[in-house]
Write an enzyme that holds these catalytic residues in place. Structure first.
Site, mmCIF file in Angstrom:
data_model
loop_
_atom_site.group_PDB
_atom_site.id
_atom_site.type_symbol
_atom_site.label_atom_id
_atom_site.label_comp_id
_atom_site.label_asym_id
_atom_site.label_seq_id
_atom_site.Cartn_x
_atom_site.Cartn_y
_atom_site.Cartn_z
ATOM 1 N N ASP A 38 -2.927 0.759 -7.149
ATOM 2 C CA ASP A 38 -2.754 -0.647 -7.503
ATOM 3 C C ASP A 38 -2.552 -1.449 -6.221
ATOM 4 O OD1 ASP A 38 -2.806 0.132 -10.219
ATOM 5 O OD2 ASP A 38 -0.675 0.588 -10.145
ATOM 6 N N GLU A 85 6.393 -6.196 -9.595
ATOM 7 C CA GLU A 85 5.287 -5.345 -9.147
ATOM 8 C C GLU A 85 5.310 -5.110 -7.640
ATOM 9 O OE1 GLU A 85 3.144 -3.588 -10.793
ATOM 10 O OE2 GLU A 85 3.237 -4.402 -12.813
#
Length: 124
Positions: A52, A34
């Site tokens: 995000d 990520e």
């Protein structure tokens, strides 16, 4: 500025924050894919206009309140900026809440982490 962890430094920090050792291979894999273990990453804008945040790339439509005042369900009851600090306790608490509600598949990168992962024991 932000902090960049290594697989082992993240595992040790998460363990100190109460994450079970059995989950650390999965969490470190998610963080690797990520954010490359970086705390200060804000991801590119998603198709629904959300972003995000942080080491686990936590979404601001559902989980944290963006500083621009945009609507958020803010299920983790914190500012998205709190997910970008070197202290990862907010990110870990929120990520564990997401996992408890949605499971590992809440992360699109789970496909890289769902199989056999290397042991984390060499970190301790």
């Amino acid at each position: 500025m932000g902090k960049t962890f290594t697989r082992c430094s993240l595992a040790r920090e998460m363990y100190a924050l109460g994450v079970p050792k059995s989950e650390l291979p999965q969490w470190t894999c998610i963080a690797e894919h990520e954010s490359s273990y970086r705390t200060n990453v804000v991801g590119p804008t998603n198709s629904n206009g959300s972003n995000d945040y942080g080491i686990f790339q936590i979404n601001n439509y559902y989980w944290c309140q963006p500083s621009n005042g945009r609507f958020s369900y803010n299920e983790c009851h914190l500012s998205c900026d709190a997910l970008l600090t070197d202290n990862i306790s907010n990110s870990v608490t929120c990520a564990r809440k997401i996992k408890s509600q949605q499971g590992w598949t809440a992360w699109s990168t789970w496909k890289y982490c769902s199989g056999s992962l290397p042991s984390i024991n060499d970190c301790f």
